[in-house]
Motif scaffolding. Structure first.
Motif, PDB file in Angstrom:
ATOM      1  N   LYS A   8      30.314  15.386  77.450  1.00  0.00           N
ATOM      2  CA  LYS A   8      29.875  15.660  78.818  1.00  0.00           C
ATOM      3  C   LYS A   8      29.042  16.938  78.889  1.00  0.00           C
ATOM      4  CE  LYS A   8      34.294  17.789  80.223  1.00  0.00           C
ATOM      5  NZ  LYS A   8      35.425  17.651  81.159  1.00  0.00           N
ATOM      6  N   ASP A  64      23.740  18.834  80.168  1.00  0.00           N
ATOM      7  CA  ASP A  64      24.587  17.709  80.549  1.00  0.00           C
ATOM      8  C   ASP A  64      23.677  16.565  80.976  1.00  0.00           C
ATOM      9  OD1 ASP A  64      23.795  18.169  83.221  1.00  0.00           O
ATOM     10  OD2 ASP A  64      25.540  19.418  83.628  1.00  0.00           O
ATOM     11  N   THR A  65      24.224  15.540  81.565  1.00  0.00           N
ATOM     12  CA  THR A  65      23.412  14.366  81.878  1.00  0.00           C
ATOM     13  C   THR A  65      22.453  14.608  83.039  1.00  0.00           C
ATOM     14  OG1 THR A  65      25.131  13.500  83.347  1.00  0.00           O
ATOM     15  CG2 THR A  65      25.187  12.792  81.034  1.00  0.00           C
ATOM     16  N   GLN A  66      22.710  15.623  83.846  1.00  0.00           N
ATOM     17  CA  GLN A  66      21.913  15.833  85.053  1.00  0.00           C
ATOM     18  C   GLN A  66      20.879  16.936  84.930  1.00  0.00           C
ATOM     19  OE1 GLN A  66      22.267  13.712  87.638  1.00  0.00           O
ATOM     20  NE2 GLN A  66      23.768  12.674  86.333  1.00  0.00           N
ATOM     21  N   ARG A  67      21.199  17.975  84.139  1.00  0.00           N
ATOM     22  CA  ARG A  67      20.318  19.142  84.144  1.00  0.00           C
ATOM     23  C   ARG A  67      20.403  19.910  82.840  1.00  0.00           C
ATOM     24  NH1 ARG A  67      24.534  19.760  87.274  1.00  0.00           N
ATOM     25  NH2 ARG A  67      23.347  19.123  89.099  1.00  0.00           N
ATOM     26  N   THR A  87      15.692  19.999  86.032  1.00  0.00           N
ATOM     27  CA  THR A  87      16.111  18.605  86.167  1.00  0.00           C
ATOM     28  C   THR A  87      14.969  17.632  85.885  1.00  0.00           C
ATOM     29  OG1 THR A  87      15.628  18.680  88.534  1.00  0.00           O
ATOM     30  CG2 THR A  87      17.896  19.146  87.857  1.00  0.00           C
ATOM     31  N   LYS A 119      24.349   5.407  79.165  1.00  0.00           N
ATOM     32  CA  LYS A 119      24.904   5.037  80.460  1.00  0.00           C
ATOM     33  C   LYS A 119      25.781   3.806  80.309  1.00  0.00           C
ATOM     34  CE  LYS A 119      23.634   4.346  85.296  1.00  0.00           C
ATOM     35  NZ  LYS A 119      22.530   4.267  86.284  1.00  0.00           N
ATOM     36  N   GLU A 171      27.449   8.344  82.903  1.00  0.00           N
ATOM     37  CA  GLU A 171      26.561   8.761  81.832  1.00  0.00           C
ATOM     38  C   GLU A 171      27.261   9.749  80.915  1.00  0.00           C
ATOM     39  OE1 GLU A 171      22.020   8.425  83.477  1.00  0.00           O
ATOM     40  OE2 GLU A 171      23.111  10.284  83.903  1.00  0.00           O
TER      41      GLU A 171
END
Length: 876
Positions: free
Chosen positions: A721, A736-739, A752, A786, A791
């Motif tokens: 994660k 991480d998966t977002q940023r 991002t 995913k 994710e």
């Protein structure tokens, strides 16, 4: 009546259960037949496996076969207890819905799905009652492609055990008559040679391969598990007319055009060679060898250019020159001295190659641009769509671009799209001992242009496949299919217009009625459908917006009509259940359910399909971490990436991959992540489990002041994660998966988007599915996976530093072991220590489309040869 949907998934989509593979001694494959019929170069192959459970209890029985990459599965059925269960091809979304509805009713379910554009492996299993039998039957279809003056029908035989009744029967019928036929491949030599019989009679040929049980054990590629190899039927046809071979039937036609009595066209060719750091070792060595061979093959009336690139361009000469002895000797010296360094500026390199060709127009010649690279663009213009647009603009349909992707670090879909947009093709070069021969083999296919600007014209026809081709090469073939308007033969008139050197040529035949053969009503129609679907999928890759949706819709409709399993469809198989049937499991995308013993007569898999986004339908081929020999997968060759042998401090691929899973039970169970440790040989990788959402030391490089740690997730999706990169004293990057969060001294920034991030000497590039991190001579890619709406990330070390003073999970060396066969269990010998192992499987998350691999399961300490605690950190 209750019904169960049987999920049958191809190799790239299987998510393995934790249980070990069944003991194959418990069941007997008493018959295994492969029957292939080739008519007018279109092959239909049926694999039939009959298996008996000889035990006094129910046993799980496997059906596990491999098929050519260009084939479409068109039929699958099982015969159990006298009942036949047929597969039905449905739209992927519809199959998903039916699958979901089935599991919501407590039924087990499954689907046959395509892995990108390639259908290499088909694997399923069924639980059969004591002393009962099952018959599996799989049908696939393919149009044989002519290369270097021959067609090849490849049949892979791996029945998993010696079979008393094993047969391969091939029948070829060509109206044009067969020029020659040969049999080659690993199963045609030495001990197995006398098991082959071949008959050739004008328009027909037969090949039979009937090895005995003893022969199946003693050949070079045989053993206790029987044969494992290829039988390749090689042939060509006679060509009586320059117009070629035209077949008509039931309102459809197919035209094979391959004139040979033409003068070669002098060519202008530019070789664009990647010399960035990731080409270090065997890749660049083999590139040098191949390039020198290719230069030797240039004709004196050819003109050529050559340069290498990393973040800069390194010319041999800035303009094209004639391929005379003086220039060739100089170019070969340049090729011999190519060294690796730096980043990868693909945009600048391809534009420069196009500039050189545009600056050298030569009447009566054919121009070709060839790019060889092993990685993604990492400097200069890195936006893939911008690069493709730039290249398309400068080439402007004047010559084809051929892209050769070396290994599996490369974004093959990007190369393929760029090639198709410029009338060329992309080819993967597999990292192996014959990579230089692969490079040379590709060049030979395009070495002798015979025609340019080829236009296929068909008066009285509609719904045509591709009719315009930039070049036609000696030994190849152009194939066009279509529908004859109103099935009116009288108005149907084919013609080919092309340029040969400086001369415009017209190929026609006013007597097509007499020279045209007719074949079965459905055959030509299926050839048309096959070609159309293949070409629509290529267009879908190139297009965007409404155009993309339109060709996708058309390809889907044809796939459904002709029952082709393509990237847009899935095959669902149903079978009845008894009233007392128990629920096997309820699969969820990305999670592995609790292993249960299924009741007699029910069906289950070692895993279940991940319903991935196949808009990127070449992800497989395109991004497996391991070498794929002839695109076959999950075989020993898959594990045989030997690139690590090129340099002790360099491995272009991650040594470790992981499989995360959670067992779904009524009570809480520990979270488990499964890791793979690959080998340098053809043997299976090792695998081991790590329990809990722990923090792991991924990479520690003290001389560079670089360390990377990762925190495993605490859900059932099996990855990381968070990953944190520490560089020098005051630079920290958290992914991480977002940023991406960058802390440099007292400054913190968050990113991002897909911007290029530069912090000191460290660069980070975020793309759609991955984050590329480079620090000096170290390069790491963090892939984003995913599962459903969840994710996770997974790190892959693409380039190890040359300094050996590194540690961590990603720095582990490939496993080395000796397999010790003991009864009743198997042992591996690692560093003089014998370790009990079981055969199991795990998912390779180090590629964009995860693959399930067989492996030897053992404790973490045994696999790592040290305590797991040595790799655990308390803080990220």
């Amino acid at each position: 009546m209750e019904r169960t949907l049987v999920q049958i998934a191809l190799f790239g989509l299987l998510l393995a259960l934790v249980t070990t593979l069944p003991n194959k001694d418990d069941w007997d494959i008493y018959s295994f037949h492969i029957n292939s019929t080739v008519t007018s170069r279109y092959a239909t192959t049926v694999i039939t496996s009959r298996v008996a459970n000889r035990m006094d209890e129910s046993k799980e029985i496997e059906f596990h076969v491999r098929i050519p990459k260009n084939a479409f599965i068109s039929k699958f059925k099982m015969l159990i207890d006298g009942q036949e269960y047929d597969g039905v091809v449905k739209a992927k979304e519809q199959a998903q819905q039916q699958y979901t509805e089935a599991v919501s009713r407590g039924q087990s379910a499954g689907i046959v799905s395509s892995v990108g554009r390639t259908l290499e492996e088909f694997k399923t299993s069924v639980t059969v009652a004591a002393h009962k039998k099952v018959t599996f039957e799989l049908t696939y279809e393919e149009l044989l492609k002519r290369k270097l003056g021959k067609y090849e029908l490849q049949i892979h035989a791996r029945p998993m055990q010696p079979v008393k009744d094993f047969k391969v029967d091939v029948y070829i019928h060509e109206k044009a008559s067969i020029d020659f036929i040969k049999v080659k491949g690993g199963l045609s030599t030495k001990a197995l040679a006398n098991a082959i019989t071949k008959t050739h009679a004008d328009k027909q040929a037969w090949v039979h391969f009937y090895p005995t049980e003893d022969q199946q054990k003693t050949c070079d590629s045989c053993g206790d598990q029987g044969m494992n190899g290829d039988l390749v039927i090689v042939y060509d046809v006679n060509r009586d007319t320059s117009l070629g071979d035209i077949k008509r039937s039931a309102g459809y036609f197919v035209h094979h055009f391959a004139p040979s009595s033409l003068p070669r066209i002098p060519k202008n060719v530019v070789f664009v060679i990647d010399q960035s750091g990731s080409m270090y070792g065997r890749k660049i060595q083999q590139t040098r060898i191949a390039l020198i061979h290719i230069l030797n093959d240039l004709a004196e009336d050819d003109f050529f250019g050559l340069f290498t690139f990393d973040s800069s361009i390194f010319h041999w000469k800035r303009e094209l020159v004639q391929a005379n002895k003086e220039n060739l000797d100089s170019a070969k010296k340049f090729a011999q001295d190519i060294e690796t360094r730096g980043a990868t500026d693909i945009n600048r390199a391809v534009l420069e190659g196009a500039r050189m060709l545009n600056a050298h127009p030569r009447e009566g010649s054919a121009s070709i641009l060839i790019l060889l690279t092993d990685g993604d663009p990492t400097t200069g213009v890195t936006n893939l769509e911008t690069i493709q647009s730039n290249v398309r603009g400068v080439i402007a349909d004047k010559f084809p671009l051929y892209c050769l992707g070396f290994g599996f670090d490369v974004n093959f879909e990007f190369l393929e799209k760029m090639s198709l947009q410029n009338n060329g093709a992309a080819r993967r070069i597999y990292e192996d001992s014959d990579a230089d021969l692969q490079l040379k083999g590709f060049y030979e296919e395009v070495a002798t242009p015979l025609l340019t600007d080829v236009t296929m014209i068909y008066a009285g026809a509609t719904n045509l496949t591709q009719t315009n081709f930039s070049q036609y090469y000696n030994g190849s073939e152009i194939v066009v299919a279509g529908q004859i308007t109103d099935n009116d033969i009288e108005t149907f008139s084919p013609q080919v217009v092309a340029i040969s050197r400086n001369t415009s040529m017209v190929f026609s035949d006013t007597n097509t009625g007499e020279s045209t053969g007719t074949v079965s009503d459905s055959h030509i129609q299926r050839v048309w459908a096959y070609l159309t679907v293949k070409q629509l999928l290529e267009k879908e890759l190139q297009f965007s917006g409404p155009e993309k949706e339109n060709v996708k819709k058309e390809a889907l409709e044809l796939s459904l009509k002709y029952s082709f399993v393509t990237p847009l469809t899935s095959m669902v198989v149903t079978k009845p259940l008894g009233e007392n049937t128990e629920v096997l499991y309820k699969p969820k995308e990305g999670a592995t359910p609790q292993a249960q013993q299924p009741p007699a007569g029910s069906v289950q898999l070692h895993g279940y399909a991940l319903f991935a986004d196949f808009n990127d339908y070449d992800d497989l081929v395109d991004d497996p971490i391991f070498r794929v020999e002839s695109t076959a997968v999950l075989q020993e060759e898959l594990i045989s990436d030997k690139s690590t042998a090129a340099h002790p401090g360099f491995d272009s691929l991650s040594t470790v991959v992981a499989h995360g899973k959670v067992q779904e039970t009524a009570t809480t169970v520990p979270l488990i992540h499964r890791f793979l440790l690959k080998t340098e040989t053809r043997s299976l990788p090792l695998c081991f489990d790590v329990t809990g959402d722990v923090r792991l030391k991924l990479l520690h490089h003290p001389n560079r002041e670089l360390s990377v740690n990762g925190e495993l997730d605490s859900v059932a999706y099996g990855g990381f994660k968070r990953i944190v990169i520490h560089f020098k004293a005051d630079l920290h990057i958290e992914v991480d998966t977002q940023r991406i969060t960058v802390r440099e001294g007292q400054t913190m920034t968050q990113h991002t988007g897909q911007d290029l991030i530069t912090a000191g000497s460290l660069t980070v590039i975020r793309r759609d599915k991955e984050i590329d991190v480079a620090a000096g001579d170290t390069r790491m890619v963090i892939l984003i996976h995913k599962r459903g709406d969840k994710e996770f990330i997974w790190p892959v070390l693409r380039q190890k530093p040359s300094d050996n003073n590194i540690s961590g999970i990603l720095a582990l060396k490939p496993a080395v072991y000796e397999e010790m066969h003991h009864t009743p269990s198997t042992k591996l010998k690692i560093k003089d220590q014998e370790i009990d192992v079981t055969r199991s499987n795990a998912v390779d998350y180090s590629i964009v489309s995860a693959l399930t691999l067989d492996c030897w399961f053992m404790s973490a300490e045994s696999a790592l040869q040290r305590r797991l605690d040595d790799f655990i950190v308390t803080q990220l």
